[in-house]
Enzyme design. Structure first.
Site, mmCIF file in Angstrom:
data_model
loop_
_atom_site.group_PDB
_atom_site.id
_atom_site.type_symbol
_atom_site.label_atom_id
_atom_site.label_comp_id
_atom_site.label_asym_id
_atom_site.label_seq_id
_atom_site.Cartn_x
_atom_site.Cartn_y
_atom_site.Cartn_z
ATOM 1 N N GLN A 18 1.029 -1.840 0.299
ATOM 2 C CA GLN A 18 0.203 0.094 0.136
ATOM 3 C C GLN A 18 1.185 1.363 0.195
ATOM 4 O OE1 GLN A 18 -1.964 -2.092 2.762
ATOM 5 N NE2 GLN A 18 -4.056 -0.455 2.183
ATOM 6 N N HIS A 112 0.610 -9.295 4.427
ATOM 7 C CA HIS A 112 -0.056 -8.178 4.705
ATOM 8 C C HIS A 112 -0.998 -8.864 2.580
ATOM 9 C CE1 HIS A 112 -2.227 -4.852 6.768
ATOM 10 N NE2 HIS A 112 -2.886 -5.314 4.846
ATOM 11 N N ASN A 156 -1.858 -10.897 8.554
ATOM 12 C CA ASN A 156 -2.169 -10.026 9.119
ATOM 13 C C ASN A 156 -3.686 -9.888 8.217
ATOM 14 O OD1 ASN A 156 -3.115 -6.573 9.125
ATOM 15 N ND2 ASN A 156 -3.943 -6.826 6.845
ATOM 16 N N GLU A 157 -4.756 -10.366 8.919
ATOM 17 C CA GLU A 157 -6.056 -10.118 8.927
ATOM 18 C C GLU A 157 -6.125 -11.958 7.898
ATOM 19 O OE1 GLU A 157 -8.481 -6.923 7.081
ATOM 20 O OE2 GLU A 157 -7.601 -5.847 9.374
HETATM 21 C C1 BGC Z 1 -6.289 -3.751 6.144
HETATM 22 C C2 BGC Z 1 -5.567 -2.727 5.883
HETATM 23 C C3 BGC Z 1 -6.611 -1.427 5.091
HETATM 24 C C4 BGC Z 1 -7.444 -1.450 6.236
HETATM 25 C C5 BGC Z 1 -8.657 -0.586 5.346
HETATM 26 C C6 BGC Z 1 -7.590 -3.957 6.984
HETATM 27 O O1 BGC Z 1 -8.266 -4.168 6.246
HETATM 28 O O2 BGC Z 1 -5.156 -4.576 6.917
HETATM 29 O O3 BGC Z 1 -4.959 -2.916 4.667
HETATM 30 O O4 BGC Z 1 -6.104 -0.466 4.278
HETATM 31 O O5 BGC Z 1 -8.480 -2.256 6.705
HETATM 32 O O6 BGC Z 1 -10.097 -0.600 4.761
#
Ligand code: BGC
Length: 408
Positions: A18, A112, A156-157
Site C-alpha cells: 500500500q 499483508h 494480517n487479517e
Molecule cells: C487492512 C488494511 C486496510 C484497512 C482499511 C484492513 O483491513 O489490514 O490493509 O487498508 O483495513 O480498509
C-alpha cells in the site's frame, strides 16, 4: 487526564504493497493490470515509501509515537521460488535499524495480503503444501534481521476471506471477479491463487497450520520477540434472533482467535460495527454517518471487539489497526477520541490491552478502491510525494507523549 499503563505502545501502521510503490513482482500488481480489473486504479508509485522510509520513520517519531507497524514484502525478498534477495533483506534490515535509531519499536508483519507471483501461480493458500513455502520464507527473513524485530505477526487479517463471504452489500460484479481472475491466471502462467479470491475454508486450514509452524520457526531466533497474528473484527450486532450472528462469529472470528490464544499476542483490528439479520449482514442503518468506505462511522466498535476477543484469548492484546477513511480530519480526531475511550474502559475492567496502532500513517493505496479513501494521519501529494501532517497526527502524537487522553 485519562491515563494509560506505563510502557503502552502508541503507533501507526502501513503495509508494504500500500505504501512502497512498484511492487511489480506481486500477484496484486498483476491483478491491478489485467483487463477487466477489480481495481479502481493501479498502485504504481504508492507513497514511494520504499525509498523514503528514513524520512517517514523520522516523521513518525517526531509526532511522539513509539511504534511503527509495517509489513515486509515476500515478493521482493523471494522474487523467484527458492531464490532470496540479499539486497532486499538488507533493505528491511535498514528499515528496522532506522526505527531503533529513533527509539521506535518495529512491529513487523510477514504477510499483508500480497504474495509473490510464483506463489499465486502455484495455487497460493488453497494448496496445503504451500504452507512450507511461507514457513521457509519466514525462517530465511528472520535469520537476516530477527535480532532487530520488536514484535512480529505472521499474517494480517487472515480471516478476511471468511468475513467477505458474509458481506451482502459490496458492489462488485461476480462476472468481473471471474474474468479478471481468469486473465490473472493466464498472466501468472498458472493458477490465480490470490489471497482475496481464494476459497475461504481451504485458505483458512492452510494458513492456520502455516501460522503455527512459522511462529515456531521465528521463535527459534535470532532475536527474542513475541509472535502473534492480527485478526479483523467487527462489532457484530444481532438484529432479531442471535443465532445468525453467533454463527457468523463462530465462523469468521473464533478459529483465528483460537490460533492467537496459542501465540504470544493477539492483534485486534476493528473499524466499525455490523448489524446481522436473519439473512446475513444488513446494510448501514438509515441516518448513521458513513465513512468514505461506505460503512458506518462507529468508533464505539473498538470496545466490544476487544471484549469479544478477551473472552476468547488469555494472551496480551494490541490494537494493531483502527481508523477511518474521511476527507474531514476533524471526524478522524473525534473517531480516535471515542475509540480510545472505549479501549480505556476495557483496561479499567482488567483486559490486558498493551498498545494502540492507528491505521494508517499515510493516505495510501486502499486496495481495490485505489487512492480515493483517505485513512492517513499524514496526507501524501500524489504528484510530488510531499508529506502533509494532518491535525489528527498531532492529536494522537500528544496522547502518545502524555500516555493519556486530556479530558475535554
Ligand atoms: C487492512 C488494511 C486496510 C484497512 C482499511 C484492513 O483491513 O489490514 O490493509 O487498508 O483495513 O480498509
Amino acid at each position: 487526564m485519562i491515563e494509560f499503563p506505563p510502557g503502552f505502545l502508541w503507533g501507526a501502521a502501513t503495509a508494504a504493497h500500500q505504501v512502497e510503490g512498484s511492487n511489480v513482482n506481486s500477484d496484486l500488481w498483476v491483478l491491478e493490470h489485467v483487463q477487466p480489473t477489480l481495481f479502481a486504479e493501479p498502485s504504481l508509485d504508492a507513497c514511494d515509501h520504499y525509498h523514503r522510509f528514513r524520512d517517514d520513520i523520522r516523521l513518525l517519531a517526531s509526532l511522539g509515537l513509539n511504534t511503527y507497524r509495517f509489513s515486509i514484502e515476500w515478493a521482493r525478498i523471494e522474487p523467484e521460488r527458492h531464490h532470496f534477495s540479499l539486497a532486499e533483506l538488507d533493505h528491511y534490515r535498514r528499515m528496522m535499524a532506522t526505527c531503533h535509531e529513533h527509539g521506535i519499536l518495529p512491529m513487523v508483519t510477514f504477510y499483508h495480503f500480497s504474495s509473490p507471483r510464483w506463489f499465486a501461480a502455484s495455487g497460493g493458500w488453497e494448496k496445503k503444501s504451500n504452507a512450507d513455502l511461507f514457513v521457509r520464507y519466514c525462517e530465511r527473513a528472520a535469520s537476516h534481521f530477527g535480532d532487530l524485530i520488536g514484535m512480529a505477526s505472521t499474517f494480517n487479517e487472515p480471516n478476511l476471506p471468511m468475513q467477505l463471504r458474509w458481506i451482502s452489500n459490496v458492489d462488485i460484479s461476480i462476472t468481473t471477479v471471474l474474468r479478471s481472475s481468469r486473465q490473472a491466471a493466464k498472466a501468472l502462467g498458472g493458477s490465480c491463487g490470490c489471497f482475496f479470491l481464494g476459497d475461504a475454508f481451504k485458505l483458512q486450514d492452510t494458513m492456520i497450520a502455516a501460522h503455527h509452524r512459522a511462529r515456531a520457526a521465528l521463535k527459534s531466533g535470532p532475536g527474542e520477540f513475541p509472535v502473534g497474528v492480527n485478526v479483523s473484527l467487527q462489532d457484530e450486532q444481532a438484529v432479531g434472533p442471535k443465532s445468525k450472528r453467533d454463527k457468523k462469529c463462530a465462523e469468521v472470528y473464533d478459529p483465528w482467535l483460537a490460533a492467537a490464544a496459542q501465540s504470544d499476542f493477539l492483534g485486534v483490528q476493528a473499524y466499525t460495527r455490523c448489524r446481522v439479520g436473519k439473512g446475513g449482514d444488513l446494510p448501514p442503518e438509515a441516518g448513521v454517518e458513513l465513512t468514505q468506505m461506505g460503512y458506518e462511522f462507529w468508533p464505539e466498535a473498538l470496545e466490544p471487539c476487544l471484549r469479544y476477543a478477551a473472552g476468547r484469548v488469555q494472551v496480551p492484546i494490541y490494537v494493531t489497526e483502527n481508523g477511518i477513511s474521511t476527507e474531514d480530519d476533524t471526524r478522524r480526531i473525534d473517531y480516535i477520541r471515542k475509540a480510545l475511550h472505549g479501549m480505556h474502559n476495557c483496561l479499567a475492567s482488567g483486559i490486558d490491552v498493551r498498545g494502540y496502532i492507528h491505521w494508517s500513517l499515510f493516505d495510501n493505496f486502499e486496495w481495490i478502491f485505489g487512492y480515493r479513501p483517505k485513512f492517513g494521519l499524514v496526507a501524501v501529494n500524489r504528484q510530488t510525494q510531499e508529506r502533509l501532517i494532518k491535525p489528527s497526527a498531532h492529536y494522537l502524537g500528544a496522547i502518545a507523549r502524555g500516555n493519556g487522553i486530556p479530558e475535554l
